[in-house]
Design a protein around this motif. Structure first.
Motif, PDB file in Angstrom:
ATOM      1  N   ALA A  60     -13.669   9.373   2.177  1.00 20.50           N
ATOM      2  CA  ALA A  60     -12.205   9.345   2.162  1.00 20.50           C
ATOM      3  C   ALA A  60     -11.644   9.744   3.521  1.00 20.50           C
ATOM      4  N   ARG A  61     -12.251  10.747   4.127  1.00 19.31           N
ATOM      5  CA  ARG A  61     -11.787  11.197   5.447  1.00 19.31           C
ATOM      6  C   ARG A  61     -12.000  10.116   6.504  1.00 19.31           C
ATOM      7  N   ILE A  62     -13.176   9.455   6.467  1.00 20.34           N
ATOM      8  CA  ILE A  62     -13.476   8.403   7.442  1.00 20.34           C
ATOM      9  C   ILE A  62     -12.521   7.227   7.291  1.00 20.34           C
ATOM     10  N   TRP A  63     -12.246   6.862   6.046  1.00 17.93           N
ATOM     11  CA  TRP A  63     -11.385   5.708   5.778  1.00 17.93           C
ATOM     12  C   TRP A  63      -9.903   6.038   5.856  1.00 17.93           C
ATOM     13  N   GLY A  64      -9.577   7.320   5.902  1.00 25.35           N
ATOM     14  CA  GLY A  64      -8.178   7.716   5.967  1.00 25.35           C
ATOM     15  C   GLY A  64      -7.425   7.388   4.703  1.00 25.35           C
ATOM     16  N   THR A  65      -8.061   7.666   3.556  1.00 26.49           N
ATOM     17  CA  THR A  65      -7.431   7.364   2.271  1.00 26.49           C
ATOM     18  C   THR A  65      -7.666   8.508   1.298  1.00 26.49           C
ATOM     19  N   THR A  66      -7.150   8.384   0.096  1.00 24.00           N
ATOM     20  CA  THR A  66      -7.335   9.429  -0.910  1.00 24.00           C
ATOM     21  C   THR A  66      -8.737   9.334  -1.511  1.00 24.00           C
TER      22      THR A  66
END
Length: 432
Positions: A60-66
């Motif tokens: 989630a952090r890498i993709w910038g999403t929830t």
């Protein structure tokens, strides 16, 4: 995720795949293969992920999403067998499977309608059987092999059975596995669609996977079905009867797979034929010996040998007449035992090789040694320009400390790590 062109998405995915010790040489054919397996969006997602196991939170952090959206994407990728999930200390983890044994095989381990399996098989055949760069890199880029051969246990006599080690027996592997998955043979499935069907009409439903890989493939997309130990042993018996060779991951503890291979379709056995005398997989610790008194020169052993390691030669001597005898090329023989099983007079017996074949302890051991040999050790520890977690670092360093001095020196040179140098120095002083 940035503004990438379609070409950039797949090229970035190629780069990420080649962080594995076992990579996939770029080519137009590989680009087309990735287009079949991944949509453009999936290629963008996966190209950003680490090659080591990672958590939902990290994705989630890498993709910038929830985390909720990330989990939905991760499940989707698992359903396509582009990721494999597992549980570690109560926490779900994900990992990209390597090209082989991995996402290349998974796509053909069941029949499916969401991709064109015939077109994909033709691309696979072009990439592996015509272009050959992938096969050479897969089987010959390192001295430590990806796979190893299992001896056919039924052909061992009682005195030989007493000396076989647990990890040399396929039956022991299935008995120790927590999960066992059964899927279609990727090799024969591919060959069929590519217009080169199996010459011996061997069974397809004989591909065995174990533990987390088996569970993930069964739960996501039904690429395998979970079976019992007894069913797995039946698979081995059917494979023995069809003169198939058992090739599994080259480790002693908990290998991820055992394939049941024919010489006409399997890439490893085909490589053994094409690039002889180089051996693409680690041999067993056995070698067949022919009794000249019992051999009648019928040629059955030569006919069934999967890598053409047996020939018939004219006997020499006054009383030889025109009879022929079977001769084994020990330099290329895999020691599988198929020849001994098919000898009608019992003229072939398996003997222990004079020099023991060394098998890595586990997957971490194999990864580290192969990475040292290939010069890519740093990829196991550095990923996305960040240090690995302490557990991964400890596993890698612990393995290095157990290696011979020459491999330790190569590891130290590749790491360029003061910490590792000190560890090695302390370890050597302790050994002295």
């Amino acid at each position: 995720m940035g503004h990438l062109t379609t070409r950039d998405a797949y090229r970035n995915l190629e780069d990420r795949i080649n962080w594995f010790t076992q990579g996939a040489p770029p080519s137009d054919t590989l680009y087309k293969i990735l287009q079949v397996l991944y949509t453009e969006k999936e290629a963008k997602w996966v190209s950003l992920l680490p090659v080591r196991p990672f958590t939902l939170k990290k994705a989630a952090r890498i993709w910038g999403t929830t985390e909720a959206k990330a989990e939905k994407l991760l499940d989707h990728l698992c359903d396509k067998a582009l990721l494999v999930d597992s549980e570690y200390h109560g926490q779900r983890q994900f990992v990209m499977p390597p090209p082989m044994a991995g996402y290349i095989e998974f796509a053909l381990m069941r029949t499916r309608g969401d991709i064109d399996q015939k077109y994909l098989s033709e691309l696979y055949y072009q990439y592996m059987n015509v272009e050959e760069d992938f096969v050479k890199d897969l089987f010959f880029a390192t001295e430590t092999r990806l796979g190893r051969v299992y001896v056919q246990e039924p052909v061992l006599t009682n005195d030989k059975t007493n000396h076989i080690l647990d990890y040399e027996r396929a039956t022991h592997i299935v008995e120790e596995a927590r999960y066992i998955g059964l899927g279609l043979c990727y090799c024969r499935h591919k060959a069929y669609h590519a217009g080169h069907p199996c010459e011996i009409d061997a069974p397809w439903d004989v591909c065995l996977t174990f533990d987390n890989a088996a569970r993930s493939l069964a739960e996501h997309g039904e690429y395998a079905r979970l079976i019992s130990v007894e069913e797995a042993k039946d698979v081995l018996e059917r494979s023995y009867a069809s003169n198939l060779v058992q090739i599994g991951e080259n480790v002693r503890e908990h290998p991820a797979f055992i394939c049941n291979c024919c010489g006409c379709c399997c890439e490893a056995l085909q490589a053994a034929r094409r690039f002889s005398p180089m051996q693409p997989v680690a041999t067993t610790n056995y070698i067949p010996k022919v009794s000249l008194d019992k051999c009648i020169g019928c040629g059955k052993c030569a006919k069934v040998c999967p890598i053409l390691a047996i020939s018939l030669e004219e006997r020499t001597g006054e009383n030889a007449g025109k009879k022929k005898r079977a001769v084994v090329d020990e330099e290329i023989c895999l020691g599988c035992g198929v020849c001994a099983r098919n000898c009608p007079t019992g003229a072939i017996a398996l003997e222990r090789r004079p020099v023991q074949v060394i098998t890595p302890v586990n997957s971490t051991h194999r990864f580290v040694v192969q990475a040292i040999e290939k010069g890519t050790l740093q990829n196991l520890v550095f990923d996305n320009q960040a240090f690995a977690n302490h557990r991964a670092m400890a596993a890698v360093f612990g393995t290095i400390l157990k290696l011979p001095p020459l491999q330790q020196a190569l590891a130290s040179k590749q790491f360029k790590s003061v910490y590792l140098d000190r560890l090695l120095s302390m370890y050597r002083k302790k050994q002295d």
